[in-house]
Motif scaffolding. Structure first.
Motif, PDB file in Angstrom:
ATOM      1  N   LEU A   1      37.855  46.219  46.799  1.00 26.61           N
ATOM      2  CA  LEU A   1      36.200  45.957  46.898  1.00 26.61           C
ATOM      3  C   LEU A   1      35.609  46.646  45.794  1.00 26.61           C
ATOM      4  O   LEU A   1      34.833  46.135  45.254  1.00 26.61           O
TER       5      LEU A   1
ATOM      6  N   LYS B   1      35.919  44.608  42.692  1.00 20.72           N
ATOM      7  CA  LYS B   1      35.227  43.269  42.812  1.00 20.72           C
ATOM      8  C   LYS B   1      33.719  43.711  42.548  1.00 20.72           C
ATOM      9  O   LYS B   1      33.063  42.760  41.912  1.00 20.72           O
ATOM     10  N   THR B   2      33.197  44.475  43.153  1.00 21.93           N
ATOM     11  CA  THR B   2      31.755  45.224  42.999  1.00 21.93           C
ATOM     12  C   THR B   2      31.587  45.489  41.316  1.00 21.93           C
ATOM     13  O   THR B   2      30.472  44.922  40.949  1.00 21.93           O
TER      14      THR B   2
ATOM     15  N   LYS C   1      31.364  41.992  39.599  1.00 22.67           N
ATOM     16  CA  LYS C   1      30.018  41.378  39.779  1.00 22.67           C
ATOM     17  C   LYS C   1      29.221  41.965  39.045  1.00 22.67           C
ATOM     18  O   LYS C   1      28.147  41.043  38.463  1.00 22.67           O
TER      19      LYS C   1
ATOM     20  N   ASP D   1      33.997  34.045  44.132  1.00 22.17           N
ATOM     21  CA  ASP D   1      33.347  34.317  45.184  1.00 22.17           C
ATOM     22  C   ASP D   1      33.278  35.766  45.801  1.00 22.17           C
ATOM     23  O   ASP D   1      34.255  36.203  46.073  1.00 22.17           O
ATOM     24  N   PHE D   2      32.160  36.711  45.630  1.00 18.34           N
ATOM     25  CA  PHE D   2      32.156  37.921  45.794  1.00 18.34           C
ATOM     26  C   PHE D   2      32.460  38.041  47.538  1.00 18.34           C
ATOM     27  O   PHE D   2      33.163  39.117  47.979  1.00 18.34           O
ATOM     28  N   ASN D   3      32.031  37.378  48.269  1.00 27.34           N
ATOM     29  CA  ASN D   3      32.365  37.285  49.757  1.00 27.34           C
ATOM     30  C   ASN D   3      34.164  36.822  50.015  1.00 27.34           C
ATOM     31  O   ASN D   3      34.226  36.976  51.109  1.00 27.34           O
ATOM     32  N   GLY D   4      34.437  35.863  48.914  1.00 24.90           N
ATOM     33  CA  GLY D   4      35.829  35.681  49.187  1.00 24.90           C
ATOM     34  C   GLY D   4      36.809  37.046  48.866  1.00 24.90           C
ATOM     35  O   GLY D   4      36.427  38.099  48.396  1.00 24.90           O
ATOM     36  N   ASP D   5      37.987  36.583  49.016  1.00 24.71           N
ATOM     37  CA  ASP D   5      38.980  37.655  48.771  1.00 24.71           C
ATOM     38  C   ASP D   5      40.303  37.232  47.936  1.00 24.71           C
ATOM     39  O   ASP D   5      41.417  37.858  48.377  1.00 24.71           O
TER      40      ASP D   5
END
Length: 376
Positions: free
Chosen positions: A257, A260-261, A264, A282-286
């Motif tokens: 995470l 990913k942050t 972004k 997609d930040f909410n994807g994984d």
């Protein structure tokens, strides 16, 4: 501002030093250096995390790939399809086993293996496909498995860069990357998302029989001491490295995470320049865990940017500067430059910026401001 590093393992260690030190001390006090309790504990914990039946630890990620192929009993001359744009270890083990590597191009948008390239490369000699989940992004496993099933091929996932990533299939089911094909290999090299403090690797599979074969291969072909039932190698994860990994594994989702942050924030800053192509995700994807943060520089100034960043004290790297089909060790008359337009383009455009769990806003701003100022 903290000193910029491509990977900041020291700051990460400071947050888990008690757990890491306790594990190492346990090994030293109990003299369980090889195949000790911590290896088995880490193995069980990783099986639970991945939702896979079998994790077989080994000495490094390259061994993991080689042993996975050995376990499938591939024969010299069998063709194995993989991506042209990746680290050499993927094709290296194919060649070492006297199999025939078949390199294909990748897709421009995600830099993963081209589905059309796979389809065109299949011949009666093809026995396996090795998709690489490059830079932490999951390859299109639905389509790859469909192609493999249609042609009765093995799928060996090269998961060295994407541990912890999820793949959501066409029915909405989520699986951890590395648990979808017949077998997968990963690396625990220190800079990986889940890294130890030396070398380490592992093989994953849900196939009971294959797991049994692989367990023998990693230990000189022995299931019983001095009884060599298969041709094996010496490739074992040592207990100290297992202890480090056991301490880190509970933090893996948080580590991913954090990556990913950071990605972004990089994207938000850099996407204002039309000469920079940032990775879409997609930040909410994984399905992307950003082992590397790789952008493309499309105005021909990539090499100049590299030199400028280095001059400013910003670590950066080119993954990868030379396609595998152009490497002396893997050159082949079968390959034509026109077969690899995307790989050849990427080798001229990509640059990786610092990516790790400890990046802060001040560092990201300094890096992105420096890039934008140069490319304005």
């Amino acid at each position: 501002m903290k000193k910029l590093q491509m990977v900041d393992l020291k700051s990460q260690y400071e947050k888990i030093k008690d757990e890491v030190n306790a594990s190492i001390q346990d090994v030293l006090e109990n003299n369980t250096y090889i195949n000790g309790p911590l290896v088995h504990q880490f193995q069980a914990n990783l099986e639970k995390y991945l939702g896979v039946k079998h994790v077989i630890p080994c000495a490094n990620g390259t061994d993991a790939l080689q042993i996975a192929m050995m376990g499938l009993d591939l024969k010299p001359g069998d063709e194995v399809i993989t991506a042209d744009f990746t680290f050499a270890a993927t094709v290296e083990v194919i060649a070492l086993l006297q199999l025939t590597p078949v390199l294909v191009d990748v897709d421009l948008d995600n830099m993963n293996i081209s589905l059309d390239g796979i389809r065109k490369a299949i011949t009666p000699k093809t026995k396996a496909i090795v998709p690489v989940h490059l830079f932490g992004r999951a390859a299109n496993m639905d389509a790859i498995m469909e192609i493999a099933n249609e042609h009765n091929l093995y799928v060996i996932e090269d998961n060295a860069q994407a541990i912890g990533a999820n793949y959501t299939d066409k029915n909405g089911k989520k699986s951890k990357v590395g648990t979808i094909g017949q077998v997968a290999a990963t690396s625990f090299f220190p800079s990986k998302n889940l890294g130890c403090y030396g070398d380490g690797g592992a093989i994953f599979t849900n196939d009971d029989n294959l797991a049994h074969i692989i367990r023998g291969i990693v230990n000189h072909g022995m299931y019983e001491r001095y009884h060599h039932d298969v041709v094996g190698v010496n490739s074992r994860l040592d207990s100290i490295q297992a202890g480090v990994l056991k301490a880190k594994l509970p933090n893996l989702d948080a580590y991913n995470l954090a990556r990913k942050t950071a990605a972004k924030k990089y994207n938000e800053a850099l996407s204002v320049n039309n000469n920079i192509v940032v990775p879409s995700f997609d930040f909410n994807g994984d399905d992307h865990v950003f082992h590397q943060y790789v952008i493309r520089i499309t105005n021909g100034k990539r090499d100049a940017l590299l030199a400028h960043l280095q001059e400013k004290g910003i670590p950066c790297a080119i993954y990868y500067p030379i396609p595998l089909h152009s490497q002396k060790a893997y050159a082949d008359v079968r390959y034509k430059e026109e077969d690899f337009p995307v790989t050849n383009q990427l080798c001229k455009e990509v640059i990786a910026l610092p990516m790790h769990t400890e990046l802060d806003d001040e560092q990201i701003k300094f890096i992105t401001d420096t890039v934008l100022e140069f490319l304005k």
